[in-house]
Motif scaffolding. Structure first.
Motif, PDB file in Angstrom:
ATOM      1  N   ASP A 209       9.137   5.938  -0.793  1.00 17.61           N
ATOM      2  CA  ASP A 209      10.426   5.307  -1.090  1.00 17.61           C
ATOM      3  C   ASP A 209      10.200   4.248  -2.166  1.00 17.61           C
ATOM      4  OD1 ASP A 209      12.775   3.773  -1.097  1.00 17.61           O
ATOM      5  OD2 ASP A 209      13.162   4.187   1.018  1.00 17.61           O
ATOM      6  N   LYS A 210      10.554   4.572  -3.397  1.00 20.94           N
ATOM      7  CA  LYS A 210      10.300   3.657  -4.512  1.00 20.94           C
ATOM      8  C   LYS A 210      11.128   2.381  -4.387  1.00 20.94           C
ATOM      9  CE  LYS A 210       9.901   3.543  -9.566  1.00 20.94           C
ATOM     10  NZ  LYS A 210      10.452   2.186  -9.721  1.00 20.94           N
ATOM     11  N   ALA A 211      12.390   2.529  -4.024  1.00 19.61           N
ATOM     12  CA  ALA A 211      13.263   1.352  -3.936  1.00 19.61           C
ATOM     13  C   ALA A 211      12.775   0.387  -2.861  1.00 19.61           C
ATOM     14  CB  ALA A 211      14.699   1.785  -3.644  1.00 19.61           C
ATOM     15  N   ALA A 212      12.412   0.908  -1.700  1.00 20.21           N
ATOM     16  CA  ALA A 212      11.937   0.042  -0.616  1.00 20.21           C
ATOM     17  C   ALA A 212      10.616  -0.619  -0.998  1.00 20.21           C
ATOM     18  CB  ALA A 212      11.771   0.857   0.664  1.00 20.21           C
ATOM     19  N   THR A 213       9.759   0.121  -1.695  1.00 19.70           N
ATOM     20  CA  THR A 213       8.476  -0.432  -2.100  1.00 19.70           C
ATOM     21  C   THR A 213       8.665  -1.515  -3.154  1.00 19.70           C
ATOM     22  OG1 THR A 213       7.444   1.706  -1.642  1.00 19.70           O
ATOM     23  CG2 THR A 213       6.181   0.146  -2.960  1.00 19.70           C
ATOM     24  N   ASP A 214       9.539  -1.280  -4.126  1.00 16.82           N
ATOM     25  CA  ASP A 214       9.823  -2.301  -5.141  1.00 16.82           C
ATOM     26  C   ASP A 214      10.391  -3.561  -4.494  1.00 16.82           C
ATOM     27  OD1 ASP A 214       8.920  -0.626  -7.117  1.00 16.82           O
ATOM     28  OD2 ASP A 214      10.917   0.014  -7.771  1.00 16.82           O
ATOM     29  N   ALA A 215      11.234  -3.383  -3.480  1.00 15.65           N
ATOM     30  CA  ALA A 215      11.809  -4.539  -2.782  1.00 15.65           C
ATOM     31  C   ALA A 215      10.726  -5.328  -2.056  1.00 15.65           C
ATOM     32  CB  ALA A 215      12.876  -4.070  -1.796  1.00 15.65           C
ATOM     33  N   ALA A 216       9.762  -4.615  -1.481  1.00 12.43           N
ATOM     34  CA  ALA A 216       8.663  -5.297  -0.789  1.00 12.43           C
ATOM     35  C   ALA A 216       7.856  -6.144  -1.760  1.00 12.43           C
ATOM     36  CB  ALA A 216       7.763  -4.270  -0.105  1.00 12.43           C
ATOM     37  N   PHE A 217       7.645  -5.637  -2.958  1.00 13.29           N
ATOM     38  CA  PHE A 217       6.898  -6.404  -3.952  1.00 13.29           C
ATOM     39  C   PHE A 217       7.712  -7.580  -4.485  1.00 13.29           C
ATOM     40  CE2 PHE A 217       4.036  -2.854  -3.831  1.00 13.29           C
ATOM     41  CZ  PHE A 217       2.802  -3.397  -4.164  1.00 13.29           C
ATOM     42  N   ALA A 218       9.008  -7.395  -4.590  1.00 13.38           N
ATOM     43  CA  ALA A 218       9.859  -8.470  -5.100  1.00 13.38           C
ATOM     44  C   ALA A 218       9.836  -9.688  -4.183  1.00 13.38           C
ATOM     45  CB  ALA A 218      11.287  -7.960  -5.274  1.00 13.38           C
ATOM     46  N   SER A 219       9.626  -9.457  -2.887  1.00  8.85           N
ATOM     47  CA  SER A 219       9.644 -10.560  -1.923  1.00  8.85           C
ATOM     48  C   SER A 219       8.248 -10.912  -1.415  1.00  8.85           C
ATOM     49  CB  SER A 219      10.533 -10.192  -0.737  1.00  8.85           C
ATOM     50  OG  SER A 219      10.045  -9.036  -0.071  1.00  8.85           O
ATOM     51  N   ALA A 220       7.201 -10.370  -2.040  1.00 15.90           N
ATOM     52  CA  ALA A 220       5.837 -10.558  -1.545  1.00 15.90           C
ATOM     53  C   ALA A 220       5.366 -11.996  -1.722  1.00 15.90           C
ATOM     54  CB  ALA A 220       4.891  -9.608  -2.266  1.00 15.90           C
ATOM     55  N   HIS A 221       4.594 -12.466  -0.756  1.00 22.09           N
ATOM     56  CA  HIS A 221       3.954 -13.772  -0.859  1.00 22.09           C
ATOM     57  C   HIS A 221       2.712 -13.686  -1.749  1.00 22.09           C
ATOM     58  CE1 HIS A 221       2.492 -17.732   0.403  1.00 22.09           C
ATOM     59  NE2 HIS A 221       1.317 -17.173   0.641  1.00 22.09           N
ATOM     60  N   HIS A 222       2.025 -12.526  -1.705  1.00 21.54           N
ATOM     61  CA  HIS A 222       0.829 -12.324  -2.519  1.00 21.54           C
ATOM     62  C   HIS A 222       0.738 -10.850  -2.908  1.00 21.54           C
ATOM     63  CE1 HIS A 222      -3.300 -12.893  -3.982  1.00 21.54           C
ATOM     64  NE2 HIS A 222      -3.563 -11.715  -3.441  1.00 21.54           N
ATOM     65  N   VAL A 223       0.289 -10.600  -4.134  1.00 21.72           N
ATOM     66  CA  VAL A 223       0.092  -9.230  -4.608  1.00 21.72           C
ATOM     67  C   VAL A 223      -1.339  -9.090  -5.113  1.00 21.72           C
ATOM     68  CG1 VAL A 223       0.738  -7.485  -6.305  1.00 21.72           C
ATOM     69  CG2 VAL A 223       2.517  -8.863  -5.200  1.00 21.72           C
ATOM     70  N   THR A 224      -2.032  -8.102  -4.585  1.00 24.10           N
ATOM     71  CA  THR A 224      -3.375  -7.768  -5.055  1.00 24.10           C
ATOM     72  C   THR A 224      -3.275  -6.549  -5.972  1.00 24.10           C
ATOM     73  OG1 THR A 224      -4.548  -8.678  -3.159  1.00 24.10           O
ATOM     74  CG2 THR A 224      -5.647  -6.905  -4.362  1.00 24.10           C
ATOM     75  N   THR A 225      -3.888  -6.636  -7.135  1.00 23.69           N
ATOM     76  CA  THR A 225      -3.821  -5.577  -8.139  1.00 23.69           C
ATOM     77  C   THR A 225      -5.225  -5.048  -8.419  1.00 23.69           C
ATOM     78  OG1 THR A 225      -1.882  -6.599  -9.161  1.00 23.69           O
ATOM     79  CG2 THR A 225      -3.103  -5.004 -10.480  1.00 23.69           C
ATOM     80  N   LEU A 226      -5.305  -3.738  -8.583  1.00 19.01           N
ATOM     81  CA  LEU A 226      -6.604  -3.099  -8.741  1.00 19.01           C
ATOM     82  C   LEU A 226      -6.507  -1.920  -9.699  1.00 19.01           C
ATOM     83  CD1 LEU A 226      -9.578  -2.654  -7.697  1.00 19.01           C
ATOM     84  CD2 LEU A 226      -8.582  -1.197  -5.935  1.00 19.01           C
ATOM     85  N   ASP A 227      -7.463  -1.827 -10.607  1.00 17.46           N
ATOM     86  CA  ASP A 227      -7.627  -0.639 -11.446  1.00 17.46           C
ATOM     87  C   ASP A 227      -8.991  -0.043 -11.131  1.00 17.46           C
ATOM     88  OD1 ASP A 227      -5.284  -0.515 -13.422  1.00 17.46           O
ATOM     89  OD2 ASP A 227      -5.912  -2.616 -13.552  1.00 17.46           O
ATOM     90  N   LEU A 228      -9.025   1.258 -10.897  1.00 25.95           N
ATOM     91  CA  LEU A 228     -10.303   1.877 -10.554  1.00 25.95           C
ATOM     92  C   LEU A 228     -10.377   3.307 -11.072  1.00 25.95           C
ATOM     93  CD1 LEU A 228      -9.556   3.874  -7.988  1.00 25.95           C
ATOM     94  CD2 LEU A 228      -9.717   1.761  -6.698  1.00 25.95           C
ATOM     95  N   ILE A 229     -11.596   3.783 -11.133  1.00 26.99           N
ATOM     96  CA  ILE A 229     -11.888   5.159 -11.538  1.00 26.99           C
ATOM     97  C   ILE A 229     -12.613   5.843 -10.388  1.00 26.99           C
ATOM     98  CG2 ILE A 229     -13.245   6.626 -13.085  1.00 26.99           C
ATOM     99  CD1 ILE A 229     -12.816   4.495 -15.270  1.00 26.99           C
ATOM    100  N   ASN A 230     -12.153   7.014 -10.008  1.00 28.68           N
ATOM    101  CA  ASN A 230     -12.880   7.837  -9.042  1.00 28.68           C
ATOM    102  C   ASN A 230     -13.607   8.892  -9.865  1.00 28.68           C
ATOM    103  OD1 ASN A 230     -13.590   9.623  -6.814  1.00 28.68           O
ATOM    104  ND2 ASN A 230     -12.130   8.389  -5.631  1.00 28.68           N
ATOM    105  N   ASN A 231     -14.931   8.720 -10.004  1.00 27.71           N
ATOM    106  CA  ASN A 231     -15.699   9.484 -10.981  1.00 27.71           C
ATOM    107  C   ASN A 231     -15.772  10.969 -10.649  1.00 27.71           C
ATOM    108  OD1 ASN A 231     -17.273   7.932  -8.962  1.00 27.71           O
ATOM    109  ND2 ASN A 231     -18.978   9.207  -9.623  1.00 27.71           N
ATOM    110  N   ARG A 232     -15.878  11.766 -11.696  1.00 28.37           N
ATOM    111  CA  ARG A 232     -15.989  13.220 -11.558  1.00 28.37           C
ATOM    112  C   ARG A 232     -17.354  13.595 -10.984  1.00 28.37           C
ATOM    113  NH1 ARG A 232     -14.521  18.413 -15.076  1.00 28.37           N
ATOM    114  NH2 ARG A 232     -12.590  17.302 -15.487  1.00 28.37           N
ATOM    115  N   LEU A 233     -17.353  14.623 -10.135  1.00 29.07           N
ATOM    116  CA  LEU A 233     -18.569  15.084  -9.486  1.00 29.07           C
ATOM    117  C   LEU A 233     -18.761  16.576  -9.685  1.00 29.07           C
ATOM    118  CD1 LEU A 233     -18.181  13.228  -6.071  1.00 29.07           C
ATOM    119  CD2 LEU A 233     -19.540  12.498  -8.022  1.00 29.07           C
ATOM    120  N   ILE A 234     -20.014  17.018  -9.603  1.00 33.21           N
ATOM    121  CA  ILE A 234     -20.355  18.445  -9.631  1.00 33.21           C
ATOM    122  C   ILE A 234     -20.914  18.805  -8.257  1.00 33.21           C
ATOM    123  CG2 ILE A 234     -21.728  20.229 -10.756  1.00 33.21           C
ATOM    124  CD1 ILE A 234     -21.778  18.444 -13.257  1.00 33.21           C
ATOM    125  N   PRO A 235     -20.360  19.800  -7.570  1.00 34.27           N
ATOM    126  CA  PRO A 235     -20.688  20.031  -6.148  1.00 34.27           C
ATOM    127  C   PRO A 235     -22.162  20.288  -5.846  1.00 34.27           C
ATOM    128  CG  PRO A 235     -18.677  21.172  -6.724  1.00 34.27           C
ATOM    129  CD  PRO A 235     -19.229  20.642  -8.006  1.00 34.27           C
TER     130      PRO A 235
END
Length: 743
Positions: free
Chosen positions: A172-198
């Protein structure tokens, strides 16, 4: 529980042949008149094929046939397909470009299949392949997932604008955006899940055979699901009608997802066997496996976690770009969507979650399911966010997790992203893992390490996994092209021993032991008198194979249903033979007893009567042989907490894992020893990804720079510790065995 039944630590029945070198793998098999096939592979990441000159190869010593994409197209053989349809946010279907088994006009990754040479020996086939002259016009390539959807990125397929396969969303994008709009704290993260060969121990291999008398084909191959391979090769690739195609998967040395799919090599080997009129064999060299086995992971993600003033999670927002490689592999489209986005709740009660995923094509090998397939990717996102949030807010990492965990009395628990968890006690798993890891004593160990000049750290991760891949109706509504049920057949022989035929497939998971344990437990047959057969489409009922930890939750449940049918029929025979009413019979572990008497009969005795029906119930069919199909009501949801303790040399950066503890809730354990082995394997592969393994392509040329074990660092014995493992109780409430899956 018998000493060989459910819950017993029975030594694996398979080990005798494997440890003595008596296993039968595809490469061990040689047919009369057998030939060999070698493939001409593209040296370029992206190029137009201007011409293919096969004259020199066709006249080379021992060569029996040279085949190109033009030959395949002229024969009417179809291309490979993706079996899961994903729809974008706007409702449009994903872009699924053609995937020819031999490229006809354009190659799209290094190792792409251009031509095939069949010869008397493999050396002659290789020599012939080297004499195929391909004139390429090299084109710009894109291999970086983050750049693939950019305006300047080279196009992988002309009919896929911007290289965008789909732009999907869940939550639910609208509900999630509303949760962020009223958040006391927001943690932000950028990450890479590296490619693997089986890198399964056994490379992929295939033997194609054409029978002119029956106008039929047999494919012996390294497959995790031979029935599905037969279905795809017949209905879509159209090698042969389904009833004219037999697929056999003998002993298979590991899969981890990479042997689920239909690949060009086995397809061409099967087709070519008719062209040359003789069996055609192919076994991958390890360098070929690096280039052409389906790779895993390869995500780039931006994620955000919203918290209120009390540290409660109020919203989770995730945006991921997932690499599909050059073509859509068999189930690739499902991995970063319904096997990923649906697990983003983790163990927590986050009320609003929104995830969007862009899947893009690049000039790299296709990407598909690899051990865990989407679920580890989701756990990585969630647990990194939670850990960062704890550090940013100053709330203890354990307290923050417990404050947000789904409580035991909340099950069944409906998440905001489709799935409804069946059962669990997440806090219990966390506490047991901390105790087993001696988390409380960590500071003392860190102080001691400091005296040796080492840095010591400890981390933990809590997970929920969805196993069992179910149910068929729900999966179909989400785009799956197949059902997700399983089958089993229990066949009593007249002398009382049992043959089990399962549509599941073992490639290291110990089916021959654990399935026999169920028979021993439920039917009282000694485990040595049970034979478990799998992997041959001509022997057992149609089945869906092994992946996603489904063998026991789905295949084992089908086995229980077949056992129930056997017991029900045996009850009728026993009542007749002991001259008692059916309702007066008591049954336990393979023996019927007339209540209040000492009259009894075992099922093996009843089986003999069923096949020699001289004194037999009127109207009842002879024999004792039952088949059942099981379609699950829901996924199963194993969960757990893992604790990892490391030492780092600050001068060199060398990292040693000194302690690793895993506590998991797998439901009923059929064989604890086998489960522990599965856990050890999963942990080692996870450590491999975290510290050692990474599949890397050169951004400029598209060349695979980690194309051998010299460059691709697989974990070795001294890279992993002696694991501490434990489990918590709690059977699955909707599964006949109470199992949840542990693969």
């Amino acid at each position: 529980m018998t000493d060989t039944g459910i819950g017993a630590r029975v030594a694996r029945k398979e080990d005798k042949r494997f440890l003595t070198g008596a296993g039968t793998y595809t490469d061990d098999i040689n047919r009369w008149g057998q030939t060999h096939i070698a493939f001409v592979r593209s040296p370029h990441a992206h190029a137009r094929i201007k011409s293919v000159d096969t004259d020199a190869a066709a006249t080379a010593p021992g060569v029996l046939g040279v085949f190109t994409g033009a030959d395949i197209a002229a024969s009417g053989l179809g291309g490979l397909i993706c079996g899961w349809m994903i729809h974008s946010k706007d409702g449009s279907e994903m872009k699924a470009p053609a995937h020819p088994v031999l490229a006809a006009d354009t190659v799209r990754h290094v190792g792409d299949h251009v031509a095939a040479v069949v010869a008397e020996t493999y050396a002659q086939a290789r020599d012939g392949a080297e004499q195929v002259a391909v004139d390429y016009e090299q084109l710009p390539a894109v291999v970086n997932v983050a750049a693939a959807n950019g305006r300047e990125a080279p196009q992988v397929h002309a009919d896929v604008p911007g290289n965008l396969c789909y732009d999907w969303e869940i939550g639910d994008k609208a509900a999630t955006d509303a949760a962020f709009a009223s958040a006391h704290h927001v943690t932000t993260l950028d990450l890479i899940n590296n490619r693997l060969i089986p890198n399964a121990i056994e490379p992929r291999a295939a033997i194609g055979e054409y029978d002119r008398a029956g106008d039929s084909f047999t494919l012996t191959t390294t497959s995790q699901n031979p029935h599905v391979a037969r279905l795809l090769l017949s209905a879509f690739v159209q090698v042969a009608p389904e009833h004219k195609l037999r697929v056999v998967a003998p002993d298979v040395g590991g899969g981890f997802g990479s042997k689920i799919y239909v690949y060009p090599e086995e397809t061409v080997a099967l087709w070519a066997s008719k062209q040359v009129g003789r069996p055609v064999k192919w076994t991958a060299e390890r360098s070929e496996s690096f280039l052409s086995d389906a790779h895993g992971r390869d995500h780039v993600t931006h994620a955000e976690l919203a918290l209120d003033a009390d540290g409660k999670f109020t919203g989770l927002r995730v945006s991921t770009t997932a690499n599909m490689g050059a073509y859509l592999s068999t189930f690739a489209s499902a991995v970063p969507t319904y096997l990923y986005g649906t697990l983003l709740a983790g163990q927590y009660t986050t009320p609003a979650i929104y995830c969007e995923v862009k899947a893009v094509f690049t000039h790299t090998a296709p990407v598909d399911a690899y051990r865990g397939a989407g679920r580890p990717e989701a756990t990585f996102v969630v647990e990194r966010l939670v850990e960062m949030a704890a550090r940013e807010t100053g709330i203890d990492r354990l307290e923050l997790r417990k404050r947000n965990m789904v409580p035991p009395d909340a099950f069944p628990y409906q998440t905001p992203v489709i799935l409804a968890y069946d059962s669990g006690d997440y806090a219990q798993g966390l506490d047991k893992a901390l105790a087993l890891a001696d988390y409380a004593g960590f500071e003392g160990r860190r102080a001691e390490a400091k005296t040796r000049g080492k840095l010591r750290g400890i981390g933990l991760s809590c997970y929920v996994e969805a196993c069992g891949m179910a149910p068929s109706a729900a999966a179909g509504a989400l785009g799956a092209g197949v059902g997700l049920w399983e089958s089993a057949q229990v066949r009593f022989n007249p002398t009382g021993n049992v043959t089990v035929l399962t549509g599941s497939h073992s490639h290291g998971q110990s089916h021959e032991t654990t399935f026999a344990q169920i028979i021993s437990d439920k039917l009282g047959v000694p485990i040595e008198n049970v034979e478990v057969l799998h992997g041959d489409t001509d022997k057992g009922p149609f089945g869906m194979g092994t992946y996603g930890s489904r063998s026991m939750p789905v295949g084992g449940a089908a086995l229980v249903k077949a056992i129930d049918k056997v017991v029900a029929k045996a009850r009728k025979i026993a009542a007749h033979l002991m001259e008692a009413a059916e309702e007066d019979l008591e049954y336990a572990a393979g023996t019927f007893t007339v209540a209040g008497t000492d009259k009894q009969m075992t099922i093996p005795e009843i089986a003999f009567a069923a096949y020699v029906p001289h004194n037999y119930p009127e109207g009842l069919e002879p024999g004792l042989d039952e088949t059942a199909f099981y379609d699950p009501l829901n996924f199963t949801f194993p969960s757990g907490t893992h604790v990892c303790e490391v030492e780092v040399d600050p001068d060199t950066g060398k990292t040693d894992i000194v302690n690793f503890t895993a506590v998991d809730g797998f439901g009923t354990l059929i064989n604890p020893m086998v489960v522990e082995g599965q856990v050890h394997g999963g942990l080692t592969q996870g450590i491999g990804q975290a510290l050692l393994e990474a599949c890397v392509y050169d951004d400029e040329t598209g060349q695979l720079t980690t194309g051998s074990y010299m460059d691709y660092a697989m974990p070795r014995a001294d890279d992993v510790p002696s694991y501490k493992v434990g489990t918590i109780d709690g059977p699955c409430p909707h599964n006949p065995l109470g199992v949840k899956g542990c693969g």
